[in-house]
Motif scaffolding. Structure first.
Motif, PDB file in Angstrom:
ATOM      1  N   LEU A  34       0.800  -1.230   0.000  1.00 57.37           N
ATOM      2  CA  LEU A  34       0.000   0.000   0.000  1.00 57.37           C
ATOM      3  C   LEU A  34       0.828   1.272   0.000  1.00 57.37           C
ATOM      4  CD1 LEU A  34      -2.627  -0.970   2.713  1.00 57.37           C
ATOM      5  CD2 LEU A  34      -2.926  -1.037   0.253  1.00 57.37           C
ATOM      6  N   LEU A  42      -1.886   4.873   7.949  1.00 60.70           N
ATOM      7  CA  LEU A  42      -3.265   5.289   8.147  1.00 60.70           C
ATOM      8  C   LEU A  42      -4.166   4.099   8.471  1.00 60.70           C
ATOM      9  CD1 LEU A  42      -3.681   7.932   5.294  1.00 60.70           C
ATOM     10  CD2 LEU A  42      -3.605   8.344   7.754  1.00 60.70           C
ATOM     11  N   ARG A 100       2.667   5.506   3.882  1.00 62.42           N
ATOM     12  CA  ARG A 100       1.677   6.414   4.461  1.00 62.42           C
ATOM     13  C   ARG A 100       0.314   5.751   4.592  1.00 62.42           C
ATOM     14  NH1 ARG A 100       0.006  12.570   3.357  1.00 62.42           N
ATOM     15  NH2 ARG A 100      -2.049  12.351   4.227  1.00 62.42           N
ATOM     16  N   ARG A 101      -0.132   5.070   3.542  1.00 62.57           N
ATOM     17  CA  ARG A 101      -1.437   4.400   3.588  1.00 62.57           C
ATOM     18  C   ARG A 101      -1.434   3.269   4.594  1.00 62.57           C
ATOM     19  NH1 ARG A 101      -3.335   3.079  -2.243  1.00 62.57           N
ATOM     20  NH2 ARG A 101      -5.247   2.540  -1.156  1.00 62.57           N
ATOM     21  N   ALA A 111     -10.472  -2.169   3.164  1.00 68.98           N
ATOM     22  CA  ALA A 111      -9.033  -1.948   3.014  1.00 68.98           C
ATOM     23  C   ALA A 111      -8.250  -3.231   3.284  1.00 68.98           C
ATOM     24  CB  ALA A 111      -8.569  -0.840   3.948  1.00 68.98           C
TER      25      ALA A 111
END
Length: 95
Positions: A13, A20, A16-17, A75
């Protein structure tokens, strides 16, 4: 899920993702319980108007955590699908 997320999610991913998503998991695990615990601890000292507001806050927190849970499931499903595809490619290239 957490060890897999910490180990493989940055490559799938991006850093950063993945951060998160990890933050969303931690928030998802704690927010609902903290709101309900604080309503139970402080609830007996509330006035009737404050109790009504407490119900509104509890309902909003429940709705937000449920929506967050669905985002999290989507996700994580994407992460699992992408990771599985990469593993299939890696295994098919072995002699």
């Amino acid at each position: 899920m957490l060890p897999w997320l910490v180990r493989d999610a940055p490559t799938v991913l991006g850093g950063r993702r993945a951060g998160l998503l990890l933050g969303l998991i931690l928030i998802e695990l704690w927010v609902d319980g903290l709101v309900l615990a604080s309503a139970n601890v402080f609830g007996p000292s509330f006035s009737p108007a404050q109790r009504q507001n407490s119900f509104v806050v509890t309902g909003a927190a429940t709705l937000a955590t449920q929506l967050g849970a669905w985002v999290l499931v989507g996700a994580c499903a994407r992460l699992a699908t992408t990771w599985s595809g990469r593993q299939w490619q890696r295994l098919s290239s072995l002699p």
